[in-house]
Motif scaffolding. Structure first.
Motif, PDB file in Angstrom:
ATOM      1  N   PHE A 188       8.170  -3.073  17.425  1.00  0.00           N
ATOM      2  CA  PHE A 188       8.026  -2.279  16.126  1.00  0.00           C
ATOM      3  C   PHE A 188       6.642  -2.424  15.364  1.00  0.00           C
ATOM      4  CE2 PHE A 188       8.803  -1.811  11.515  1.00  0.00           C
ATOM      5  CZ  PHE A 188       9.069  -0.515  11.581  1.00  0.00           C
ATOM      6  N   ALA A 189       6.282  -3.861  15.289  1.00  0.00           N
ATOM      7  CA  ALA A 189       4.966  -3.970  14.769  1.00  0.00           C
ATOM      8  C   ALA A 189       4.046  -3.296  15.354  1.00  0.00           C
ATOM      9  CB  ALA A 189       5.042  -5.558  14.567  1.00  0.00           C
ATOM     10  N   SER A 190       3.793  -3.437  16.583  1.00  0.00           N
ATOM     11  CA  SER A 190       2.629  -2.887  17.309  1.00  0.00           C
ATOM     12  C   SER A 190       2.480  -1.440  17.220  1.00  0.00           C
ATOM     13  CB  SER A 190       2.881  -3.407  18.836  1.00  0.00           C
ATOM     14  OG  SER A 190       3.812  -3.017  19.484  1.00  0.00           O
ATOM     15  N   THR A 191       3.762  -0.859  17.399  1.00  0.00           N
ATOM     16  CA  THR A 191       3.673   0.712  17.532  1.00  0.00           C
ATOM     17  C   THR A 191       3.250   1.209  16.144  1.00  0.00           C
ATOM     18  OG1 THR A 191       6.081   0.654  17.258  1.00  0.00           O
ATOM     19  CG2 THR A 191       5.189   0.999  19.223  1.00  0.00           C
ATOM     20  N   ALA A 192       3.763   0.362  14.936  1.00  0.00           N
ATOM     21  CA  ALA A 192       3.445   0.674  13.720  1.00  0.00           C
ATOM     22  C   ALA A 192       2.005   0.936  13.411  1.00  0.00           C
ATOM     23  CB  ALA A 192       4.032  -0.039  12.398  1.00  0.00           C
TER      24      ALA A 192
END
Length: 226
Positions: A188-192
């Motif tokens: 989730f963090a990387s895609t954000a």
């Protein structure tokens, strides 16, 4: 000679043209001094080594905070560095040392395997993103993917503690829960951070390799046994 004289005739009258002194001349030809003074302020050549190290550590710490609270921010993209990913990769590789799959002769490849998976996987995802029309630079993507390994690195540390304190089905269930949560957090963090840099119709093609990348790392953590 005649042709040269004829060609210069249309401009013959310009030599007598004069500008009256009472006409104000507009424009600013002064040389600005602000950029040079700003460059002097930003220069770190005369900065003490201690201040430089502390400044870099503060920058790395701020990026860790952005991964813990992921949101669409340009901090990781604007001020990219590879110190944080290198630190996380080394820590994860050290925590994965001493597994049951290792022997006395094969302790080194386990450490090298983590480096290969992390860096080669990050490079493949970055190239895939660039081929799909991403706007991030090569090192910006490496920075984001590397910093987002932090939840999985924390999960590895927790799993080591669980393995020493609890065994059996309960221990495996706790490890599975921790690794699953960390895997979801990293993805989730990387895609954000990477969402706005990809074309809208190709985001799924970029997220899928990221999913596999963190899944492989999570699987290495989950299947670790001392």
């Amino acid at each position: 000679m005649a042709s040269a004289e004829e060609a210069s005739r249309p401009f013959a009258g310009f030599s007598d043209v004069s500008i009256p002194e009472d006409i104000p001349v507009e424009g600013d030809i002064s040389v600005p001094v602000t950029p040079s003074s700003r460059d002097d302020e930003l220069s770190t050549l005369d900065e003490p080594v201690k201040e430089t190290v502390l400044r870099d550590l503060r920058a790395v710490g701020k990026k860790f905070v952005h991964v813990l609270y992921p949101k669409r921010s340009s901090v990781l993209l604007r001020d990219w560095d590879l110190w944080g990913p290198l630190l996380l990769c080394v820590t994860l590789a050290l925590l994965l040392q001493g597994g049951a799959a290792d022997s006395n002769e094969q302790g080194g490849p386990q450490f090298a395997e983590v480096f290969v998976v992390v860096w080669f996987g990050s490079i493949v995802i970055t190239l895939n993103s660039k081929l799909l029309g991403g706007t991030l630079s090569f090192f910006q993507s490496l920075c984001v993917l590397g910093y987002c390994i932090m939840p999985l690195t924390v999960a590895m540390a927790v799993c080591r503690v669980v393995l020493f304190t609890t065994s059996g089905t309960v221990g495996f269930a706790v490890r599975l829960l921790v690794v699953t949560a960390s895997f979801g957090w990293s993805t989730f963090a990387s895609t954000a951070f990477l969402a706005d840099s990809q074309p809208a119709n190709r985001k799924a093609l970029v997220v899928y390799p990221v999913f596999l990348f963190y899944f492989v790392i999570g699987w290495m953590i989950l299947t670790f046994s001392p």
